[in-house]
Scaffold this motif. Structure first.
Motif, PDB file in Angstrom:
ATOM      1  N   LEU A 219       0.822  -1.216   0.000  1.00 28.55           N
ATOM      2  CA  LEU A 219       0.000   0.000   0.000  1.00 28.55           C
ATOM      3  C   LEU A 219       0.857   1.269   0.000  1.00 28.55           C
ATOM      4  O   LEU A 219       0.350   2.354  -0.287  1.00 28.55           O
ATOM      5  CB  LEU A 219      -0.958   0.002   1.196  1.00 28.55           C
ATOM      6  N   ASN A 220       2.129   1.130   0.345  1.00 26.53           N
ATOM      7  CA  ASN A 220       3.077   2.251   0.297  1.00 26.53           C
ATOM      8  C   ASN A 220       2.708   3.422   1.217  1.00 26.53           C
ATOM      9  O   ASN A 220       2.795   4.593   0.838  1.00 26.53           O
ATOM     10  CB  ASN A 220       3.254   2.731  -1.154  1.00 26.53           C
ATOM     11  N   PHE A 221       2.276   3.087   2.439  1.00 28.48           N
ATOM     12  CA  PHE A 221       2.132   4.116   3.469  1.00 28.48           C
ATOM     13  C   PHE A 221       3.521   4.492   3.989  1.00 28.48           C
ATOM     14  O   PHE A 221       4.463   3.697   3.910  1.00 28.48           O
ATOM     15  CB  PHE A 221       1.313   3.568   4.655  1.00 28.48           C
ATOM     16  N   ASP A 222       3.636   5.708   4.547  1.00 28.45           N
ATOM     17  CA  ASP A 222       4.911   6.117   5.162  1.00 28.45           C
ATOM     18  C   ASP A 222       5.099   5.478   6.531  1.00 28.45           C
ATOM     19  O   ASP A 222       6.229   5.422   7.036  1.00 28.45           O
ATOM     20  CB  ASP A 222       4.948   7.646   5.348  1.00 28.45           C
ATOM     21  N   SER A 223       4.016   5.062   7.153  1.00 23.44           N
ATOM     22  CA  SER A 223       4.134   4.547   8.519  1.00 23.44           C
ATOM     23  C   SER A 223       2.946   3.655   8.855  1.00 23.44           C
ATOM     24  O   SER A 223       1.927   3.665   8.167  1.00 23.44           O
ATOM     25  CB  SER A 223       4.173   5.721   9.507  1.00 23.44           C
ATOM     26  N   VAL A 224       3.119   2.912   9.955  1.00 21.13           N
ATOM     27  CA  VAL A 224       2.043   2.031  10.428  1.00 21.13           C
ATOM     28  C   VAL A 224       2.072   2.024  11.960  1.00 21.13           C
ATOM     29  O   VAL A 224       3.148   2.100  12.560  1.00 21.13           O
ATOM     30  CB  VAL A 224       2.202   0.610   9.822  1.00 21.13           C
ATOM     31  N   THR A 225       0.896   1.979  12.572  1.00 25.13           N
ATOM     32  CA  THR A 225       0.864   1.887  14.043  1.00 25.13           C
ATOM     33  C   THR A 225       1.009   0.425  14.459  1.00 25.13           C
ATOM     34  O   THR A 225       0.454  -0.484  13.812  1.00 25.13           O
ATOM     35  CB  THR A 225      -0.443   2.470  14.620  1.00 25.13           C
ATOM     36  N   VAL A 226       1.768   0.205  15.545  1.00 29.34           N
ATOM     37  CA  VAL A 226       2.112  -1.146  15.976  1.00 29.34           C
ATOM     38  C   VAL A 226       1.963  -1.236  17.510  1.00 29.34           C
ATOM     39  O   VAL A 226       2.318  -0.307  18.233  1.00 29.34           O
ATOM     40  CB  VAL A 226       3.569  -1.477  15.539  1.00 29.34           C
ATOM     41  N   ALA A 227       1.427  -2.363  17.966  1.00 26.57           N
ATOM     42  CA  ALA A 227       1.294  -2.597  19.414  1.00 26.57           C
ATOM     43  C   ALA A 227       2.585  -3.224  19.951  1.00 26.57           C
ATOM     44  O   ALA A 227       3.132  -4.117  19.308  1.00 26.57           O
ATOM     45  CB  ALA A 227       0.103  -3.504  19.676  1.00 26.57           C
ATOM     46  N   PRO A 228       3.077  -2.790  21.108  1.00 25.81           N
ATOM     47  CA  PRO A 228       4.373  -3.274  21.603  1.00 25.81           C
ATOM     48  C   PRO A 228       4.297  -4.545  22.443  1.00 25.81           C
ATOM     49  O   PRO A 228       5.325  -5.093  22.834  1.00 25.81           O
ATOM     50  CB  PRO A 228       4.840  -2.117  22.497  1.00 25.81           C
ATOM     51  N   TYR A 229       3.109  -5.060  22.701  1.00 28.10           N
ATOM     52  CA  TYR A 229       2.932  -6.087  23.727  1.00 28.10           C
ATOM     53  C   TYR A 229       3.748  -7.354  23.483  1.00 28.10           C
ATOM     54  O   TYR A 229       4.190  -8.008  24.414  1.00 28.10           O
ATOM     55  CB  TYR A 229       1.438  -6.432  23.845  1.00 28.10           C
ATOM     56  N   MET A 230       3.988  -7.717  22.206  1.00 24.48           N
ATOM     57  CA  MET A 230       4.735  -8.945  21.915  1.00 24.48           C
ATOM     58  C   MET A 230       6.240  -8.721  21.838  1.00 24.48           C
ATOM     59  O   MET A 230       7.003  -9.660  21.575  1.00 24.48           O
ATOM     60  CB  MET A 230       4.208  -9.600  20.630  1.00 24.48           C
ATOM     61  N   GLY A 231       6.671  -7.476  22.041  1.00 24.06           N
ATOM     62  CA  GLY A 231       8.096  -7.212  22.219  1.00 24.06           C
ATOM     63  C   GLY A 231       8.932  -7.085  20.954  1.00 24.06           C
ATOM     64  O   GLY A 231       8.410  -7.027  19.829  1.00 24.06           O
ATOM     65  N   LYS A 232      10.260  -7.052  21.229  1.00 23.26           N
ATOM     66  CA  LYS A 232      11.282  -6.731  20.221  1.00 23.26           C
ATOM     67  C   LYS A 232      11.113  -7.425  18.860  1.00 23.26           C
ATOM     68  O   LYS A 232      11.066  -6.763  17.816  1.00 23.26           O
ATOM     69  CB  LYS A 232      12.634  -7.101  20.838  1.00 23.26           C
ATOM     70  N   ASP A 233      11.026  -8.773  18.877  1.00 27.87           N
ATOM     71  CA  ASP A 233      11.003  -9.485  17.589  1.00 27.87           C
ATOM     72  C   ASP A 233       9.686  -9.287  16.840  1.00 27.87           C
ATOM     73  O   ASP A 233       9.582  -9.619  15.654  1.00 27.87           O
ATOM     74  CB  ASP A 233      11.311 -10.984  17.770  1.00 27.87           C
ATOM     75  N   SER A 234       8.673  -8.726  17.512  1.00 25.46           N
ATOM     76  CA  SER A 234       7.404  -8.436  16.811  1.00 25.46           C
ATOM     77  C   SER A 234       7.416  -7.037  16.193  1.00 25.46           C
ATOM     78  O   SER A 234       6.622  -6.749  15.308  1.00 25.46           O
ATOM     79  CB  SER A 234       6.222  -8.554  17.773  1.00 25.46           C
ATOM     80  N   VAL A 235       8.340  -6.188  16.654  1.00 31.22           N
ATOM     81  CA  VAL A 235       8.366  -4.804  16.147  1.00 31.22           C
ATOM     82  C   VAL A 235       9.510  -4.589  15.155  1.00 31.22           C
ATOM     83  O   VAL A 235       9.357  -3.862  14.169  1.00 31.22           O
ATOM     84  CB  VAL A 235       8.479  -3.791  17.320  1.00 31.22           C
ATOM     85  N   GLU A 236      10.651  -5.265  15.382  1.00 32.24           N
ATOM     86  CA  GLU A 236      11.811  -5.024  14.513  1.00 32.24           C
ATOM     87  C   GLU A 236      11.546  -5.265  13.021  1.00 32.24           C
ATOM     88  O   GLU A 236      12.082  -4.533  12.178  1.00 32.24           O
ATOM     89  CB  GLU A 236      13.035  -5.823  14.996  1.00 32.24           C
ATOM     90  N   PRO A 237      10.695  -6.239  12.627  1.00 31.63           N
ATOM     91  CA  PRO A 237      10.430  -6.384  11.180  1.00 31.63           C
ATOM     92  C   PRO A 237       9.849  -5.109  10.555  1.00 31.63           C
ATOM     93  O   PRO A 237      10.113  -4.816   9.389  1.00 31.63           O
ATOM     94  CB  PRO A 237       9.416  -7.534  11.116  1.00 31.63           C
ATOM     95  N   PHE A 238       9.084  -4.336  11.313  1.00 38.35           N
ATOM     96  CA  PHE A 238       8.538  -3.073  10.781  1.00 38.35           C
ATOM     97  C   PHE A 238       9.642  -2.029  10.659  1.00 38.35           C
ATOM     98  O   PHE A 238       9.641  -1.200   9.752  1.00 38.35           O
ATOM     99  CB  PHE A 238       7.443  -2.529  11.710  1.00 38.35           C
ATOM    100  N   LEU A 239      10.595  -2.079  11.614  1.00 39.60           N
ATOM    101  CA  LEU A 239      11.652  -1.057  11.653  1.00 39.60           C
ATOM    102  C   LEU A 239      12.677  -1.223  10.537  1.00 39.60           C
ATOM    103  O   LEU A 239      13.464  -0.326  10.265  1.00 39.60           O
ATOM    104  CB  LEU A 239      12.371  -1.114  13.004  1.00 39.60           C
ATOM    105  N   ALA A 240      12.660  -2.393   9.889  1.00 43.67           N
ATOM    106  CA  ALA A 240      13.675  -2.692   8.869  1.00 43.67           C
ATOM    107  C   ALA A 240      13.471  -1.903   7.575  1.00 43.67           C
ATOM    108  O   ALA A 240      14.347  -1.883   6.720  1.00 43.67           O
ATOM    109  CB  ALA A 240      13.655  -4.193   8.563  1.00 43.67           C
TER     110      ALA A 240
END
Ligand SMILES: O=C(O)c1cc(=O)[nH]c(=O)n1[C@@H]1O[C@H](COP(=O)(O)O)[C@@H](O)[C@H]1O
Length: 272
Positions: free
Chosen positions: A115-136
């Motif tokens: 969809l080529n959005f600039d950003s996406v909102t993400v919930a932190p509850y599942m921790g590092k390995d659930s968020v880092e794929p978005f940060l890449a």
């Protein structure tokens, strides 16, 4: 889009307004229901009427997913329209995702690549390995839920573990993750008294601040404690802008509401 480009846009428009595109077919003007794609027609009119007053649009994906395939197509048409016609505008897919790593990678691809959005909102509850794929994703941003605007924020987020509220642990820990420079945070406008503490932990990050307008948060209070040298705030209002009228003048009425916020923001920017 880089945060520098976002800051330039804020300076040019004298605005740090984010318009929330939370389209509910029961609330939009009746005459649009006869068109082939009422959601897109509504969004297009709102976008054309407000693009010079805001720096960001935030469709909340729930309002599109609720209408199945047709809703998803309306979302795709909306993001394509913004990217083609107003490419300087920062786009947020408010999807609040997050899952085990390989699943998060697929969510990230869906919103940041397909969809080529600039950003996406993400919930932190599942921790590092659930968020880092978005940060890449380069020049894309992950907007992590920090302290949310709703009552339920007090159920877990403000609860103390080892003497520290959980939302503070989330902010501090997230700074240690790979590519953490791509992080922004959601902080509700209804929690203005927490902004000082939050700025001590994340002084330089952009904060997405929903809750002004329909939820009663104060723009002035948020800015007093939340603003940093690069402004660092995106203030969202959805219902307060897009449903200002449900008649044929809906786009003009939305512009009037957006203009009120933009003017207040211009005054605040001048004072800072
Ligand atoms: O992530 C969000 O945007 C969000 C976080 C939060 O803490 N509170 C919150 O209201 N939101 C979203 O921000 C928008 C607020 O809409 P209005 O209350 O109509 O201005 C909705 O799309 C919410 O889902």
């Amino acid at each position: 889009m880089t945060t520098k480009q976002l800051y330039n846009q804020i300076q040019q428009k004298k605005s740090f307004l984010c318009v929330g595109l939370d389209v509910d077919l029961t609330k939009i003007p009746q005459h649009l229901l006869a068109t082939e794609d009422p959601i897109f027609e509504f969004n297009k009119a709102i976008i054309d009427a407000t693009h010079d007053l805001c720096v960001s649009y935030k469709p909340n994906t729930a309002f599109y997913e609720a209408y199945g395939l047709k809703g998803w197509q309306s979302l795709e048409k909306t993001i394509n329209y913004i990217n083609e016609k107003y490419p300087d505008i920062f786009t947020i897919a408010d999807a609040k995702r997050g899952d085990i790593g390989n699943t998060s990678t697929m969510y990230a691809k869906a919103f940041l690549e397909d969809l080529n959005f600039d950003s996406v909102t993400v919930a932190p509850y599942m921790g590092k390995d659930s968020v880092e794929p978005f940060l890449a994703f380069e020049n894309k941003h992950t907007i992590l839920l920090g302290l949310t605007s709703n009552e339920g924020a007090f159920d877990f987020q403000t609860q103390e573990i080892d003497g520290k509220p959980m939302y503070q642990t989330v902010l501090e820990t997230s700074k240690t993750w790979k590519n953490s420079e791509n992080l922004m945070y959601v902080v509700g406008a209804t929690k203005a008294e927490y902004f000082k503490e939050i700025r001590n932990i994340v002084p330089d990050s952009f904060l997405l601040v929903p809750g002004v307008g329909a939820q009663g948060g104060s723009l002035e209070d948020v800015c007093k404690f939340g603003m940093n040298k690069q402004v660092g705030l995106l203030i969202n209002s959805s219902r307060g802008i897009i449903y200002a009228s449900n008649q044929t003048d809906f786009a003009e009425a939305a512009r009037t509401e957006a203009l009120k916020l933009q003017k207040a923001m211009a005054i605040i920017l001048e004072q800072n």
